[in-house]
Design a protein around this motif. Structure first.
Motif, PDB file in Angstrom:
ATOM      1  N   PHE A  10      55.784  21.545  59.629  1.00 58.72           N
ATOM      2  CA  PHE A  10      54.483  21.933  58.315  1.00 58.72           C
ATOM      3  C   PHE A  10      54.639  23.269  57.747  1.00 58.72           C
ATOM      4  CE2 PHE A  10      51.349  25.394  57.332  1.00 58.72           C
ATOM      5  CZ  PHE A  10      51.046  24.829  57.040  1.00 58.72           C
ATOM      6  N   VAL A  11      56.003  24.382  58.070  1.00 55.82           N
ATOM      7  CA  VAL A  11      56.120  25.166  57.489  1.00 55.82           C
ATOM      8  C   VAL A  11      57.334  25.203  56.789  1.00 55.82           C
ATOM      9  CG1 VAL A  11      57.384  27.076  56.908  1.00 55.82           C
ATOM     10  CG2 VAL A  11      55.941  27.422  59.297  1.00 55.82           C
ATOM     11  N   SER A  12      58.135  23.913  57.321  1.00 57.07           N
ATOM     12  CA  SER A  12      59.069  23.210  55.945  1.00 57.07           C
ATOM     13  C   SER A  12      59.135  22.582  55.092  1.00 57.07           C
ATOM     14  CB  SER A  12      60.357  22.936  57.520  1.00 57.07           C
ATOM     15  OG  SER A  12      59.463  21.714  57.341  1.00 57.07           O
ATOM     16  N   ALA A  13      57.849  21.814  55.117  1.00 57.42           N
ATOM     17  CA  ALA A  13      57.296  21.352  54.260  1.00 57.42           C
ATOM     18  C   ALA A  13      56.772  21.831  53.212  1.00 57.42           C
ATOM     19  CB  ALA A  13      56.221  20.368  54.934  1.00 57.42           C
TER      20      ALA A  13
ATOM     21  N   PRO B  68      52.101  11.665  60.283  1.00 59.53           N
ATOM     22  CA  PRO B  68      50.660  10.685  59.924  1.00 59.53           C
ATOM     23  C   PRO B  68      51.837  10.059  58.913  1.00 59.53           C
ATOM     24  CG  PRO B  68      50.002  12.448  60.344  1.00 59.53           C
ATOM     25  CD  PRO B  68      51.355  12.793  60.390  1.00 59.53           C
ATOM     26  N   LYS B  69      52.043  11.437  58.011  1.00 58.56           N
ATOM     27  CA  LYS B  69      52.682  11.222  56.560  1.00 58.56           C
ATOM     28  C   LYS B  69      54.799  10.836  56.101  1.00 58.56           C
ATOM     29  CE  LYS B  69      48.582  11.103  55.453  1.00 58.56           C
ATOM     30  NZ  LYS B  69      48.480   9.728  54.830  1.00 58.56           N
ATOM     31  N   GLY B  70      54.908  11.064  57.789  1.00 56.19           N
ATOM     32  CA  GLY B  70      56.608  10.684  58.091  1.00 56.19           C
ATOM     33  C   GLY B  70      57.714  12.111  57.199  1.00 56.19           C
ATOM     34  N   ILE B  71      56.605  13.308  57.585  1.00 55.97           N
ATOM     35  CA  ILE B  71      57.608  14.554  56.497  1.00 55.97           C
ATOM     36  C   ILE B  71      58.960  14.475  57.221  1.00 55.97           C
ATOM     37  CG2 ILE B  71      57.499  16.555  56.670  1.00 55.97           C
ATOM     38  CD1 ILE B  71      55.236  15.848  54.646  1.00 55.97           C
ATOM     39  N   SER B  72      60.162  14.019  56.644  1.00 54.26           N
ATOM     40  CA  SER B  72      61.388  14.018  57.027  1.00 54.26           C
ATOM     41  C   SER B  72      62.032  15.367  58.047  1.00 54.26           C
ATOM     42  CB  SER B  72      62.179  13.595  56.581  1.00 54.26           C
ATOM     43  OG  SER B  72      63.606  14.107  56.515  1.00 54.26           O
ATOM     44  N   LEU B  73      62.682  15.873  59.012  1.00 55.17           N
ATOM     45  CA  LEU B  73      63.166  16.643  59.973  1.00 55.17           C
ATOM     46  C   LEU B  73      63.753  17.733  58.435  1.00 55.17           C
ATOM     47  CD1 LEU B  73      64.324  15.804  63.076  1.00 55.17           C
ATOM     48  CD2 LEU B  73      62.464  16.683  63.115  1.00 55.17           C
ATOM     49  N   GLU B  74      64.727  16.350  57.669  1.00 55.79           N
ATOM     50  CA  GLU B  74      65.406  17.324  56.587  1.00 55.79           C
ATOM     51  C   GLU B  74      65.110  18.345  56.311  1.00 55.79           C
ATOM     52  OE1 GLU B  74      66.784  14.731  53.648  1.00 55.79           O
ATOM     53  OE2 GLU B  74      67.125  13.093  55.101  1.00 55.79           O
ATOM     54  N   ASN B  75      63.743  18.451  55.711  1.00 48.41           N
ATOM     55  CA  ASN B  75      62.823  19.898  55.301  1.00 48.41           C
ATOM     56  C   ASN B  75      63.489  20.848  56.351  1.00 48.41           C
ATOM     57  OD1 ASN B  75      61.278  18.809  53.176  1.00 48.41           O
ATOM     58  ND2 ASN B  75      60.168  17.547  54.565  1.00 48.41           N
ATOM     59  N   ILE B  76      63.609  20.844  57.756  1.00 48.00           N
ATOM     60  CA  ILE B  76      63.731  21.610  58.826  1.00 48.00           C
ATOM     61  C   ILE B  76      65.063  21.881  58.224  1.00 48.00           C
ATOM     62  CG2 ILE B  76      63.755  22.321  61.505  1.00 48.00           C
ATOM     63  CD1 ILE B  76      61.837  20.526  61.841  1.00 48.00           C
ATOM     64  N   ALA B  77      66.033  21.248  57.847  1.00 50.75           N
ATOM     65  CA  ALA B  77      67.040  22.271  57.468  1.00 50.75           C
ATOM     66  C   ALA B  77      66.999  22.867  56.438  1.00 50.75           C
ATOM     67  CB  ALA B  77      67.628  21.317  57.112  1.00 50.75           C
ATOM     68  N   ARG B  78      66.598  22.119  55.742  1.00 47.92           N
ATOM     69  CA  ARG B  78      66.310  23.166  54.249  1.00 47.92           C
ATOM     70  C   ARG B  78      65.580  24.618  54.813  1.00 47.92           C
ATOM     71  NH1 ARG B  78      63.952  19.391  51.970  1.00 47.92           N
ATOM     72  NH2 ARG B  78      65.424  18.531  50.639  1.00 47.92           N
ATOM     73  N   LEU B  79      64.638  24.703  55.396  1.00 50.54           N
ATOM     74  CA  LEU B  79      63.764  25.755  55.683  1.00 50.54           C
ATOM     75  C   LEU B  79      64.631  26.759  56.339  1.00 50.54           C
ATOM     76  CD1 LEU B  79      61.709  27.647  56.210  1.00 50.54           C
ATOM     77  CD2 LEU B  79      61.033  26.668  58.480  1.00 50.54           C
ATOM     78  N   ASN B  80      65.950  26.005  57.491  1.00 53.41           N
ATOM     79  CA  ASN B  80      66.556  27.117  57.862  1.00 53.41           C
ATOM     80  C   ASN B  80      67.377  27.618  56.767  1.00 53.41           C
ATOM     81  OD1 ASN B  80      65.153  26.981  60.431  1.00 53.41           O
ATOM     82  ND2 ASN B  80      66.693  24.973  60.784  1.00 53.41           N
ATOM     83  N   ARG B  81      68.356  26.617  55.453  1.00 50.47           N
ATOM     84  CA  ARG B  81      68.996  27.544  54.628  1.00 50.47           C
ATOM     85  C   ARG B  81      68.532  28.413  54.023  1.00 50.47           C
ATOM     86  NH1 ARG B  81      70.332  22.071  54.327  1.00 50.47           N
ATOM     87  NH2 ARG B  81      69.213  21.738  52.137  1.00 50.47           N
ATOM     88  N   GLU B  82      67.096  27.384  53.518  1.00 53.39           N
ATOM     89  CA  GLU B  82      66.147  29.317  52.409  1.00 53.39           C
ATOM     90  C   GLU B  82      66.305  30.738  53.378  1.00 53.39           C
ATOM     91  OE1 GLU B  82      64.739  28.329  49.489  1.00 53.39           O
ATOM     92  OE2 GLU B  82      65.709  27.056  49.555  1.00 53.39           O
ATOM     93  N   TYR B  83      65.790  30.457  54.684  1.00 54.69           N
ATOM     94  CA  TYR B  83      65.586  31.807  55.786  1.00 54.69           C
ATOM     95  C   TYR B  83      66.971  32.140  55.174  1.00 54.69           C
ATOM     96  CZ  TYR B  83      64.238  34.153  59.632  1.00 54.69           C
ATOM     97  OH  TYR B  83      63.839  35.573  60.123  1.00 54.69           O
TER      98      TYR B  83
END
Lengths: 658, 260
Positions: free
Chosen positions: B182-185, B230-245
Motif C-alpha cells: 500500500f505504502v509503496s504504491a 485486486p488491482k495487480g499492484i506490482s512488487l516492483e513498487n516495494i523495491a522502489r519504496l526501498n530505494r526512495e527510503y
C-alpha cells in the motif's frame, strides 16, 4: 417568496470575471475563526474541504464511508471534459457552454453553465499539478477522446478509472489539510439534520455510525456535497450507500428542491440478471467511441450474434442519427434502446438488451497497428490479435469488469447492454453562489440542480463536482461569510441544537419501535419497482397518478411494518438503511408530482403524451421554460415556485442529432 | 453460459464489537443462483436472518463494482476470495457448486481492529496518506497542464501504481500484516511523476514511519500481497519504496522531516 438566482449582470463571458473581481473577501485572520461544515467527500466535497482548508477556514468534513476516499465519485469511468482545445478541433469555452446547454435540452441556467465551461480548463491544470496520472500520448502531452453530444475531442481520462484518479487527487489534498490541522475528518458519520438559528444554517446533527451516538457540530456555514439520489429506483449504478438523506433533511428545513424528476438513464449498463440483483454496473460511455450498437433486423432472433450476418443487423443509432451516430447524448441513446426492445428486437435471455459490438473497431485498430509495424501481409486472424491489444489498452479494465459479472468475453462476443439509472440532474435549488434557499446552506456537485438541465452530457459530472469545489465555492462562500466575521461560534447547547438532536433521536426511536415483519430491503425494492415502471424512462399522467397513490400507501406500510433488527447504540447498517429508505419514499412521491406537473418532454424526462411523430422528445418552451423549485409545506404538501429560464445567448431550438 | 442454483454452508465470523471476542457461526443458504455476486449471496443470508428476527451479518461494501475498496472479506483463507485481480464484490457464485462450505472472516491485522463481524477499521491507511501521500499544491497554483510533458511510459507506470484502491487486502494476505505494498504504491505513484519530486526526500521516510507507528508488520519479501491485490499492484513498487527510503536517509532531509 420570489426566487433570486443572483446571476450577475453583463455579457455572458464577463459575469464570473466581474463577480470574482467585486465579491467580498475575508482576511486571513478572520478565516481562522470561521468554521465550515462539509458533508460528503466525493469530488465536490473533497475539493471544497481541501481548498477551504488551504485558505485558512476551520473545516469539519463528514462522510458515511470508512474513508473519504470511498465516495462514489470514485466509480466514474470515462472522463472529464475541459475546453482546452488541445486537439485544435474547434473547441472553445463557448463551444463547451453551448454543447452543455443544448445537451441539457435548454433547461439549465446560462450563467452557471458558462462559468462551468470557463473554469473547466483550470481543473485539468489543478489535477495534473496534484499528480493525477491522466492518459498521455507518446510526445508526453495529454490525450483526449470523444464523448456523447459533442463533435470535438475534449475529454481527459485515465483509462476507465478517471473518477478514481480524480478523487484520489482531491482526497490526498484533503488528507494534507487534515495533517496540517485545518480540516477535521469525521468518517463513518451520517448527517441526519441541519440546525437553523435565526434563519441561517449553523450546524448539523450527525450520527456516529460505529457507536450510534448523536453529535452536534457547529458551523458558520454548511456545505452539502452529498451526491445524487438515483438509488430511489433501488437498482442504479450508484453505490449501495448513496442516498438523499442529507439533501432531504435540508429540503424539509426550507431548502427548495429543483427539478426532482430530471433523472439520467444511462444507455450502456450491464443488464439485470435476476431478482437477486442489488445494483447495476455501468459500461462507460467512452465505449461508444469504438463500440457499435445494434440489434437483429428480425424480431425475436435467438441466434448467436456471430451467426447474424452484417446485412441482418440494425445499427439503429447510426440509422436514426447519422450526424452523431453511436455518440448521441445519453437520453436519446437510452430511449432508442428501449424502443427497439419494446418492439421485440431485444437480445439475450431477458430480451431486454442490445449489443455493443467491438468487432469492427478491433479490425480497424489491428490494420492501423499492422501498418505502424510495417507488416503488410497479415492474415485476418493476425490483424485481430493486434487490434485486441489496442482495445485492451483503451478499455481493458471495463472489459474485465464485464467478463467478471457476466462470464462472457467481450473481445469475442458483443457486450449485452441496457439502460439503467445513473445520475440525477435534479437536486437542491441553488443560486449562482451555490446557496440554497436557506441562508448559509450550500449544495455542490450532483447534490444541486444547476448545470445539466434535463440531461447531463457524459464526462460533465466530474467537471461540475470539481468546478464547484475547487473554483466556485472558495469565492462565493467568502462573499457571504464576510458578513459573518463578528459571529462567534455558537455553543452546541443552544436550544436549536437541542431541539434538532431530539428530533433525530425521536425518529430513530420511532423506527426501532415499529418491530414489524418486513425488511428495509424489501420496502426499498418495492419503491424501486414503482419508480422504474412509472417514473422511469417513459412516464405518463395516468401512471404517475397511480405511482403517487402507491407510494403513499407504501409509506404508511413502511412506518407500521418495517423490521429493523439490532440496537440503536452501536454499528447497525439496517438502521442506517431504514432512515435512508424512509427519505427515498418521500422523495419518490415528490419526483412523481414534479413529473406529472411538467407537461412536456425534455432531456431525460420523457412524457409519452408529448413526443414527435418519430418518437423524439417534444418540448413546450412557451409553458415550461422554467426550473421547478418545490417548497416543503408538510406531509405530502409541496408548493411549486418557478424560476424562469432566460436564454440571452443560445437560442433554444429543437434539439437535433440527426 | 449455463446457470444453476446451489445450496451452501457458510461459516461466518461474528463479533459484537471491538471489545468482545468473536467466534464462527454456521448458516445454510439455499437456492443461490450462479449469476449472483458473492455479496448478493450475503444479501440473501441477511434477508433470511432479518426474517428469523436475528441480527444480520455486518460487512463493508459500497460501489459493488470493484473500485471503492470498501469490501473486505477473507474467503476460504484468501483475501477477496479465489479469483485473481478481483474484489469480493466482483466474485460471482458460478465459482461455487452445490453443497460447498465457505468460510468468511474479516481482515486480520492489529492495525485493522474489528468493528463488528466482518467490518474492520482501516483509518490507519488514511493516517499514512496524511504523513506525506500527496503533492503540496494549493488550489489555483497550477500552470497549464501541457506545460509539463511526461514520458508516456512513466505516466503509465505512475497510473498503474495509483490504481491502488486502499482495500487492505495486501495487509490481510501478509503473514506479517505489513502495509508495504500500500505504502509503496503511493510513494511510487508520486515518485514517478515530476510533480512529486520536490517532496520526494521526506515522503518515503515519513510514510514508512507512520506505517510502523500504526502497528503494521515488516516486509519479508513473501509476495502474498501482490498475489492477492485486486488491482495487480506490482512488487516492483516495494523495491522502489526501498530505494526512495534509503535515498531519503542518505540525503539528510529525512532528519529534517522528522524534526518538523
Amino acid at each position: 417568496m420570489p426566487l433570486n438566482s443572483k446571476i450577475p449582470a453583463g455579457p455572458i463571458d464577463a459575469k464570473w470575471k466581474t463577480y470574482k473581481a467585486t465579491c467580498k473577501l475575508v482576511n486571513p485572520a478572520n478565516k481562522r475563526s470561521l468554521e465550515v461544515i462539509v458533508v460528503g467527500t466525493g469530488l465536490a466535497g473533497a475539493s471544497a474541504a481541501a481548498s477551504l482548508g488551504e485558505m485558512g477556514y476551520k473545516v469539519k468534513a463528514f462522510c458515511f464511508q470508512d474513508s473519504p476516499r470511498r465516495a462514489h465519485s470514485i466509480a466514474a469511468q470515462g472522463g472529464i471534459n475541459a475546453a482546452k482545445n488541445y486537439q485544435n478541433d474547434g473547441d472553445s469555452t463557448y463551444r463547451l457552454f453551448y454543447d452543455t446547454i443544448k445537451g441539457g435540452d435548454y433547461r439549465a441556467r446560462e450563467g452557471n453553465v458558462h462559468r462551468l465551461a470557463e473554469v473547466s480548463a483550470n481543473i485539468i491544470d489543478q489535477c495534473v499539478a496534484a499528480g493525477v496520472p491522466f492518459a498521455r500520448e507518446y510526445g508526453g502531452l495529454l490525450s483526449n477522446r470523444s464523448f456523447g453530444g459533442t463533435q470535438v475531442q475534449r475529454t481527459f481520462y485515465a483509462a476507465g478509472q478517471t473518477g478514481q484518479q480524480l478523487l484520489i487527487g482531491a482526497y490526498q489534498g484533503l488528507e494534507r489539510q487534515v495533517a496540517l490541522g485545518t480540516v477535521t475528518m469525521y468518517s463513518r458519520h451520517e448527517m441526519l439534520e441541519v440546525v437553523i438559528i435565526d434563519g441561517k444554517a449553523r450546524g448539523i446533527i450527525a450520527r456516529n455510525l460505529v457507536t450510534g451516538e448523536l453529535e452536534r457540530h457547529f458551523g458558520h456555514a454548511v456545505l452539502l456535497c452529498t451526491g445524487g439520489y438515483g438509488n430511489v429506483f433501488y437498482l442504479s449504478t450508484n453505490a449501495m450507500g448513496s442516498n438523499v438523506t442529507a439533501a432531504w433533511k435540508a429540503h424539509k428545513k426550507g431548502a427548495f428542491f429543483g427539478n426532482p424528476c430530471f433523472t439520467q438513464i444511462h444507455p450502456t449498463c450491464i443488464p439485470v440478471s435476476g431478482d437477486h440483483q442489488s445494483k447495476l454496473t455501468l459500461m462507460s460511455e467512452s465505449l461508444r467511441n469504438d463500440g457499435r450498437i445494434w440489434v437483429p433486423k428480425k424480431q425475436n432472433d435467438t441466434r448467436k450474434p456471430v451467426d447474424i450476418a452484417e446485412e441482418e443487423r440494425d445499427y439503429y443509432l447510426e440509422r436514426r442519427y447519422p450526424a452523431f451516430g453511436n455518440l448521441v447524448p445519453r437520453d436519446v441513446a437510452s430511449r432508442a434502446a428501449k424502443e427497439r426492445c419494446d418492439a421485440g428486437y431485444g437480445v439475450g435471455s431477458s430480451k431486454m438488451a442490445v449489443y455493443l459490438d467491438f468487432g469492427a473497431a478491433i479490425e480497424r485498430y489491428g490494420k492501423i497497428e499492422a501498418n505502424k509495424q510495417g507488416k503488410h501481409n497479415l492474415s485476418k486472424d493476425e490483424i485481430i490479435v493486434l487490434g485486441k491489444a489496442v482495445v485492451k489498452e483503451k478499455y481493458g479494465n471495463l472489459f474485465d469488469m464485464y467478463e467478471k459479472i457476466t462470464g462472457e468475453n467481450p473481445y469475442e462476443t458483443p457486450m449485452r447492454i441496457y439502460p439503467a439509472v445513473h445520475y440525477t440532474m435534479g437536486g437542491l435549488w441553488v443560486d449562482y453562489e451555490l446557496m440554497t434557499t436557506v441562508p448559509g446552506l450550500y449544495a455542490l456537485g450532483e447534490a444541486n440542480f444547476s448545470d445539466h438541465g434535463a440531461n447531463r452530457l457524459g464526462a460533465s459530472a466530474l467537471m461540475q463536482g470539481l468546478a464547484d469545489g475547487y473554483f466556485v465555492i472558495p469565492y462565493t462562500l467568502g462573499n457571504n461569510l464576510a458578513d459573518d466575521i463578528r459571529t462567534k461560534a455558537i455553543p452546541t447547547d443552544h436550544p436549536a441544537f437541542v431541539a434538532a438532536e431530539k428530533e433525530v433521536a425521536d425518529r430513530i426511536n420511532k423506527l426501532m419501535s415499529i418491530k414489524g415483519t418486513e425488511s428495509v430491503e424489501s420496502f426499498h425494492k418495492r419503491l424501486g419497482k414503482i419508480m422504474w415502471d412509472k417514473c422511469g424512462m417513459g412516464r405518463n399522467a395516468e401512471g404517475l397518478k397511480q405511482a403517487i397513490e402507491e407510494i403513499k400507501a407504501l409509506r404508511k406500510e413502511f412506518w407500521s411494518n418495517v423490521r429493523i433488527p439490532g440496537d440503536i447504540d452501536g454499528f447497525n447498517p439496517e438502521l442506517d438503511k431504514a432512515g435512508r429508505v424512509a427519505d427515498f419514499i418521500e422523495l419518490g412521491e415528490l419526483m412523481c408530482i414534479d413529473a406529472l406537473n411538467r407537461n412536456e418532454s425534455c432531456g431525460g424526462h420523457f412524457r409519452e403524451e408529448y413526443q414527435t411523430e418519430d418518437g423524439e422528445a417534444l418540448r413546450d418552451d412557451a409553458n415550461y421554460m422554467f426550473v421547478s423549485a418545490w417548497e416543503y409545506k408538510g406531509d405530502s404538501q409541496y408548493e411549486l415556485h418557478k424560476e424562469p429560464l432566460n436564454y440571452e445567448v443560445v437560442h433554444p431550438s429543437s434539439r437535433s442529432y440527426k | 453460459m449455463q446457470h444453476y442454483n446451489m445450496n451452501l454452508n457458510l461459516k461466518v465470523w461474528r463479533q459484537k464489537n471491538s471489545k468482545t471476542s468473536g467466534a464462527f457461526e454456521t448458516f445454510k443458504v439455499s437456492n443461490i443462483s450462479s449469476e449472483m455476486s458473492f455479496l448478493e449471496m450475503f444479501d440473501v443470508l441477511n434477508e433470511q436472518l432479518v426474517a428469523e428476527g436475528k441480527e444480520p451479518v455486518a460487512f463493508d461494501h459500497d460501489c459493488r463494482e470493484g473500485i471503492c475498496g470498501m469490501c473486505s472479506m477473507h474467503i476460504n483463507g484468501r483475501a477477496h476470495g479465489p479469483w485473481s485481480k478481483n474484489t469480493t464484490c466482483q466474485l460471482h457464485m458460478r465459482e461455487y457448486k452445490d453443497g460447498d462450505t465457505i468460510v468468511v472472516e474479516p481482515w486480520r491485522a492489529d492495525a485493522f481492529p474489528v468493528i463488528k463481524d466482518l467490518v474492520v477499521d482501516r483509518s490507519s491507511f488514511d493516517r499514512i496518506i496524511q504523513a506525506g501521500g500527496y503533492i503540496s499544491v494549493n488550489t489555483g497554483n497550477a500552470q497549464d497542464a501541457n506545460a509539463l510533458p511526461i514520458e508516456k511510459q512513466q505516466a503509465d507506470d505512475a497510473f498503474a501504481a495509483a490504481a491502488c484502491i486502499g482495500c487492505g487486502a495486501c495487509v490481510a494476505a501478509c503473514p506479517n500484516a505489513s502495509a508495504m505494498l500500500f505504502v509503496s504504491a503511493k510513494v511510487s505513484h508520486l515518485a514517478l511523476l515530476p510533480q512529486g519530486d520536490p517532496e520526494r526526500k521526506t515522503r518515503a521516510f515519513n510514510m514508512v514511519n507512520q506505517m510502523d507507528a500504526e502497528g503494521f508488520g515488516s516486509c519479508t519479501n513473501i509476495g502474498a500481497c501482490e498475489a492477492e491485490c485486486p488491482k495487480g499492484i506490482s512488487l516492483e513498487n516495494i523495491a522502489r519504496l526501498n530505494r526512495e527510503y534509503v535515498g531519503s536517509m542518505l540525503s539528510g532531509s529525512a532528519v529534517e522531516g522528522l524534526q518538523q
